[in-house]
Design an enzyme around this catalytic site. Structure first.
Site, short mmCIF file in Angstrom:
data_model
loop_
_atom_site.label_atom_id
_atom_site.label_comp_id
_atom_site.label_asym_id
_atom_site.label_seq_id
_atom_site.Cartn_x
_atom_site.Cartn_y
_atom_site.Cartn_z
N ASP A 9 -11.80 -9.61 7.37
CA ASP A 9 -11.62 -10.99 9.01
C ASP A 9 -12.90 -10.94 9.20
OD1 ASP A 9 -11.93 -8.24 10.17
OD2 ASP A 9 -9.96 -9.01 11.60
N LYS B 211 -9.16 0.75 12.14
CA LYS B 211 -8.61 -0.17 10.71
C LYS B 211 -10.56 -0.32 10.10
CE LYS B 211 -6.42 -4.45 11.71
NZ LYS B 211 -5.69 -3.59 13.28
N ASP C 66 -13.81 -9.23 12.04
CA ASP C 66 -14.79 -8.31 12.65
C ASP C 66 -14.49 -7.30 11.30
OD1 ASP C 66 -11.96 -8.24 13.14
OD2 ASP C 66 -12.32 -6.25 14.32
N ASP D 156 -12.26 -4.86 9.85
CA ASP D 156 -11.28 -4.56 10.75
C ASP D 156 -10.21 -4.96 9.22
OD1 ASP D 156 -10.57 -6.21 11.50
OD2 ASP D 156 -10.18 -4.73 13.82
N ARG D 157 -9.73 -5.54 9.09
CA ARG D 157 -8.68 -6.62 7.90
C ARG D 157 -9.02 -6.36 6.89
NH1 ARG D 157 -4.23 -10.53 10.66
NH2 ARG D 157 -4.39 -9.27 12.48
N SER E 223 -11.25 -11.04 16.37
CA SER E 223 -10.92 -10.57 15.20
C SER E 223 -10.78 -12.27 14.30
CB SER E 223 -9.41 -9.82 15.26
OG SER E 223 -8.61 -9.10 14.46
N HIS E 224 -9.42 -11.80 13.66
CA HIS E 224 -9.14 -13.03 12.60
C HIS E 224 -8.81 -14.42 13.12
CE1 HIS E 224 -5.56 -10.89 14.24
NE2 HIS E 224 -4.82 -12.00 13.84
C1 G1P Z 1 -1.19 -8.68 14.80
C2 G1P Z 1 -1.06 -7.87 14.44
C3 G1P Z 1 -1.37 -6.34 13.81
C4 G1P Z 1 -2.89 -5.67 14.16
C5 G1P Z 1 -3.31 -6.90 15.62
C6 G1P Z 1 -4.96 -6.40 15.65
O1 G1P Z 1 -1.37 -8.16 16.24
O2 G1P Z 1 0.22 -7.96 13.87
O3 G1P Z 1 -0.54 -5.68 12.89
O4 G1P Z 1 -3.04 -3.88 15.32
O5 G1P Z 1 -3.13 -8.35 15.56
O6 G1P Z 1 -4.93 -6.85 14.50
P1 G1P Z 1 -0.28 -9.22 17.12
O7 G1P Z 1 -0.34 -10.25 17.24
O8 G1P Z 1 1.05 -8.95 16.01
O9 G1P Z 1 0.44 -8.72 18.23
ZN ZN Z 2 -9.91 -7.76 12.80
#
Ligand code: G1P
Ligand code: ZN
Length: 543
Positions: free
Chosen positions: A277, A376, A279, A281-282, A113-114
């Site tokens: 982000d 998302k 991938d 989804d954000r 992801s990010h």
């Molecule tokens: C974080 C975000 C959460 C999201 C997840 C995946 O998780 O807070 O809302 O679903 O990334 O993108 P966390 O690191 O808080 O467990």
């Molecule tokens: Zn992501």
């Protein structure tokens, strides 16, 4: 060519977190690490022989190698077909879209992801079920249990498959179909939003900027925003996906999407800015010199949903993760639809959407989506906003201020303390919990504690219970402070503090959130003994 059975010993740390298994690239590269986890997935999901799987990732470092390993293991397992994104690329929402559209058994998404990429960055893998959504906890727990008991894995012994051109190949008895990663997704977006209205808006001089952060959404942004909607070339910045995201941190927030932030807060800023982000989804939504809090974004989308053709019939219900602000609850109340409060992580929304209980859902962490897929969806949120802007003819700022005037403002902020020593973070949480019996009724300046608990959730569809989902301190006036430890990091612990207060007075709506929340921020510091226990004076990231 033949199937090899490779003897292996289990790893003890393959427990999926908030969103799949995430580790440093170096760990995934260590012998058998990826293979063990993939075998644990295949053994757990028990796909019938001949099933179809979707496979793709965000293109980060190690994506290409991992795709080849998974294809060969899928062939050895007996999958009949794998739909793989060209070059091994599929955004997370596009993977969800493809799983649903072609009714596949499930899919494997490679993404952290990010989190930063590159050889020293993070890699991740997760399994999505046939509804297109992240596997629920009972499956991820079973995968983890299996990973601890593996004695061998099976892999097809064959040369790598060419993935850079669309087309069909065979790998033993399995078909590998290389698909264009953008087309199916772009078609789905066209079916949901009023592209004509958005085209007219853009033709009329409305200016936008989309920062793909050198991550997966570049090609999606070029195709949808520039080619299909007619935004001028250059609308998409950082649009070439790179394995290390250009050295950046592909997290669309005010800290890491600084290039976009400078443009949107600069002289002659465009009307609308957005980022996605690693991938895809954000999303982060910005107006000219204006930041839209993700919790507000969800509320505005819910309140204006009928303006988009795909949602013209209305919204069945909404859902938000527990730490997300209650702004959307107010919209749901006004619309007379249910609002569900789930633990953090998209996997909890799937059952609600499958059961038809909710149409829209979101998280404060820049995640918004709907039942069009089961992830998302960053570009979806961008298009929803463009659709609303095209129909309402007002600026982003005007729409948000109008929303607050109508519903009141849920002033909101999240403070992240990243890379803390694990025991210091655990100490903060334990100390908070130790006060839970004595806190209710106590006063802190203007705030009186109403309740505190460790959030737990009973899924209304399958009755499954998830405990330990975050410490909540609620005040009599409706304000809240939530403390949670991140479940996605790969280094040390990240403590998240979520702060929320309700402000009905329009005259105070222009106030900066940090100022408006200063009292609660101070209480959070005192109650947690954060400074003494972690040595930190300031959060790493403020949203
Ligand atoms: C974080 C975000 C959460 C999201 C997840 C995946 O998780 O807070 O809302 O679903 O990334 O993108 P966390 O690191 O808080 O467990
Ligand atoms: Zn992501």
């Amino acid at each position: 060519m033949s199937i090899k059975t490779v003897a292996t010993t289990p790893f003890s740390d393959q427990k999926p977190g908030t969103s799949g298994l995430r580790k440093k690239v170096a760990i995934f590269r260590s012998p058998h690490y990826l293979e063990n986890f993939v075998q644990a997935i295949f053994d757990t999901i028990a796909a019938p022989q001949g099933s179809t799987l979707v496979l793709g990732g965000d293109g980060r470092h190690y994506n290409r190698e991992a795709i080849q390993v998974i294809l060969k293991m899928a062939a050895a397992f007996g999958f009949g077909k794998v739909l793989v994104g060209q070059g091994g690329i599929l955004s997370t929402p596009a993977a969800s879209c493809v799983i649903r559209k072609y009714h596949t058994y499930g899919g494997i998404i490679l993404s952290a992801s990010h989190n930063p990429g590159g050889p020293d960055g993070d890699f991740g893998i997760k399994y999505n079920t046939g509804n297109g959504g992240p596997a629920p906890e009972k499956i991820t727990e079973a995968i983890y249990a299996r990973s601890k008991a593996l004695a061998n894995y099976r892999i097809f012994d064959a040369p790598d498959v060419a993935l850079d051109q669309a087309g069909s190949f065979t790998l033993g008895g399995m078909v590998v179909e290389v698909i264009d990663p953008v087309t199916d997704y772009a078609e789905l977006m066209e079916s949901l939003f009023d592209f004509d209205a958005i085209r007219t808006l853009i033709r009329g001089g409305f200016r936008l900027c989309f920062d793909a952060m050198h991550a997966v959404t570049g090609p999606y942004g070029h195709e949808i925003l520039e080619r299909r909607l007619g935004a001028p070339a250059g609308t998409v910045i950082n649009g070439v996906p790179l394995p290390d995201f250009g050295g950046g941190h592909p997290d669309p927030n005010l800290t890491y999407a600084h290039e976009l932030v400078e443009i949107m807060y600069g002289a002659d800023a465009p009307d609308f800015g957005a980022a996605s982000d690693g991938d895809g989804d954000r999303n982060m939504i910005l107006g000219r010199h204006f930041f839209v809090n993700p919790s507000d974004s969800l509320a505005v989308i819910a309140a204006n949903a009928r303006l988009a053709p795909g949602y013209a019939a209305g919204v069945a219900g909404v859902a938000r993760s527990m730490p997300t602000s209650e702004a959307v609850d107010r919209v749901a109340a006004k619309l007379g639809i249910p609002c569900y409060e789930t633990p953090t992580g998209w996997k909890f929304f799937g059952n609600l959407m499958d059961a038809g209980k909710v149409t829209l859902c979101g998280e404060e962490s820049f995640g918004t989506g709907s039942s069009h897929v089961r992830e998302k969806d960053g570009l979806w949120a961008v298009l929803f906003w463009l659709n609303i802007l095209a129909k309402r003819g007002q600026s982003v700022e005007k729409i948000i201020h109008g929303h607050w005037a109508e519903y009141g403002r849920n002033v909101y902020s999240r403070h992240d303390y990243e890379s803390l020593p694990g025991d210091a973070a655990d100490g903060v949480m334990a100390h908070l919990k130790s006060q839970f019996t004595e806190l209710p009724g106590k006063r802190f300046d203007a705030w009186q504690v109403k309740f505190c608990d460790d959030f737990s959730y009973t899924d209304p569809v399958d009755g499954s219970v998830s405990t330990g989902q975050g410490l909540r301190i609620g005040f009599v006036d409706g304000s809240r402070i939530v403390f949670r430890l991140s479940g996605t990091g790969t280094e040390g612990a990240t403590l998240r503090i979520y702060l929320e207060a309700f402000e009905p007075d329009t005259a105070k709506h222009h106030l900066d959130a940090q100022l408006a929340l200063a009292g609660l921020i101070a209480i959070a510091g005192d109650l947690s003994q954060l400074r003494a226990r972690t040595g930190r004076e300031q959060p790493t990231v403020i949203t």
